[in-house]
Design a protein around this motif. Structure first.
Motif, PDB file in Angstrom:
ATOM      1  N   LEU A   3     -12.622   0.278  -2.946  1.00  0.00           N
ATOM      2  CA  LEU A   3     -11.510   0.995  -2.341  1.00  0.00           C
ATOM      3  C   LEU A   3     -11.142   2.229  -3.162  1.00  0.00           C
ATOM      4  N   GLU A   7     -10.729   5.912  -1.727  1.00  0.00           N
ATOM      5  CA  GLU A   7      -9.482   6.659  -1.893  1.00  0.00           C
ATOM      6  C   GLU A   7      -9.739   8.014  -2.539  1.00  0.00           C
ATOM      7  N   ILE A  71     -10.074   2.302   7.061  1.00  0.00           N
ATOM      8  CA  ILE A  71     -10.171   1.222   6.071  1.00  0.00           C
ATOM      9  C   ILE A  71      -8.988   1.262   5.116  1.00  0.00           C
ATOM     10  N   LEU A  72      -8.674   2.461   4.623  1.00  0.00           N
ATOM     11  CA  LEU A  72      -7.562   2.593   3.694  1.00  0.00           C
ATOM     12  C   LEU A  72      -6.233   2.253   4.371  1.00  0.00           C
ATOM     13  N   ALA A  75      -6.070  -1.477   4.440  1.00  0.00           N
ATOM     14  CA  ALA A  75      -5.806  -1.990   3.096  1.00  0.00           C
ATOM     15  C   ALA A  75      -4.338  -1.800   2.726  1.00  0.00           C
ATOM     16  N   GLU A  76      -3.783  -0.625   3.069  1.00  0.00           N
ATOM     17  CA  GLU A  76      -2.377  -0.379   2.785  1.00  0.00           C
ATOM     18  C   GLU A  76      -1.486  -1.307   3.602  1.00  0.00           C
ATOM     19  N   MET A  78      -2.259  -4.314   4.514  1.00  0.00           N
ATOM     20  CA  MET A  78      -2.328  -5.620   3.849  1.00  0.00           C
ATOM     21  C   MET A  78      -1.402  -5.669   2.635  1.00  0.00           C
ATOM     22  N   ARG A  79      -1.416  -4.588   1.855  1.00  0.00           N
ATOM     23  CA  ARG A  79      -0.537  -4.541   0.687  1.00  0.00           C
ATOM     24  C   ARG A  79       0.924  -4.613   1.110  1.00  0.00           C
ATOM     25  N   SER A 275       1.539  -0.418   9.540  1.00  0.00           N
ATOM     26  CA  SER A 275       2.020  -1.038   8.311  1.00  0.00           C
ATOM     27  C   SER A 275       3.476  -1.466   8.475  1.00  0.00           C
TER      28      SER A 275
END
Length: 301
Positions: A3, A7, A71-72, A75-76, A78-79, A275
């Motif tokens: 990742l 990024e 993808i990012l 991932a964000e 998920m965070r 998000s």
């Protein structure tokens, strides 16, 4: 492939430079270059073209960048979902904004409420013309964008409504009328603003099969108003984009005939995949609208 590599690649592509990306990330330029080279080596393609101090995505780099942003974004999300379970204490939110309507009237009110409720969320704002803000949204460069509604492509939240108005030099013959038709403006030199509602203005004339005599293309609204105030041209803008305190006495505004209304709100790609930070911003904006918290952003306020 990590990742971190993705990024770094996305940031270099966005800032079009390894040095600028390194400064933003707080790491060495060699570290940035190494991460991109390793990603290119693993994929077996050149993602960025280096020339004259700039780094621009290749054709395959542009395709990859779209995937990388998705993808990012996941991932964000998920965070932030994990942070949401802890009270939405951390995360980021990127907002696409356009012109004075959103950047000066709506955004300050919304950010004040959001930062009070979620002080741990880092908010970034990119500003450009309305159509560009929506392009950023589709490319997942931003999580939320201000938009002229309705727009069936997105999940939306309407906020305020205003109207399009003709902007005329003070003392102009058309200023004596209560309303002004688009056709009347075609006989005058026209100043087209590239900010905010510029795209909408162009579409209005096109829909009526009219062609304004565009003599000025102004990148900023204040430049457009100053051009009109000097008596050099007429224009059409959204009423909400006008300064709340008139910066010049050299122009007047008149509603269009027939009336043209405009609704401004927020848009996101997919509410279910958004998000928690983005969903929280949309929910807070909708609540502020219901409770009248955006009243001071309305025309005349």
């Amino acid at each position: 492939m990590t990742l971190t590599q993705l990024e770094i690649f996305a940031l270099v592509a966005e800032m079009q430079g390894f040095t600028a990306a390194a400064v933003r990330l707080g790491i060495s330029q060699s570290g940035v270059s190494h991460a991109v080279r390793e990603l290119e080596r693993e994929l077996g393609v050149e993602l960025l073209q280096r020339r004259q101090g700039r780094a621009e995505p290749t054709d395959i780099g542009l395709q990859t960048l779209e995937r990388v942003r998705s993808i990012l974004g996941l991932a964000e999300a998920m965070r932030q979902e994990a942070a949401d379970a802890r009270g939405l204490r951390r995360g980021t939110l990127r907002i696409g904004s356009f012109g004075p309507t959103s950047s000066l009237r709506l955004l300050p009110l919304l950010l004040a409420g959001y930062r009070h409720e979620h002080p741990g969320i880092e908010v970034y704002v990119d500003e450009g013309p309305d159509e560009l803000a929506l392009q950023w949204l589709q490319a997942r460069r931003v999580d939320i964008a201000f938009a002229a509604l309705p727009d069936a492509r997105f999940a939306t939240c309407p906020l305020v409504e205003d109207q399009m108005v003709a902007v005329l030099p003070a003392g102009h013959a058309l200023a004596a009328r209560e309303r002004v038709a688009l056709a009347d403006l075609c006989a005058e030199p026209f100043a087209l603003t590239g900010a905010g509602s510029g795209e909408m203005v162009s579409r209005l004339f096109l829909a009526e099969r009219l062609r304004p005599d565009v003599r000025y293309r102004c990148g900023q609204l204040l430049s457009t108003l100053e051009t009109v105030a000097r008596g050099d041209a007429v224009s059409v803008v959204a009423e909400l984009s006008l300064p709340s305190r008139r910066c010049a006495d050299g122009y007047v505004t008149r509603p269009l005939q027939p009336e043209v209304r405009r609704q401004v709100g927020l848009a996101m790609l997919d509410e279910e995949r958004a998000s928690p930070a983005a969903r929280a911003f949309m929910a807070m904006a909708a609540r502020l609208r219901r409770e009248g918290g955006l009243a001071q952003a309305q025309p005349g306020a």
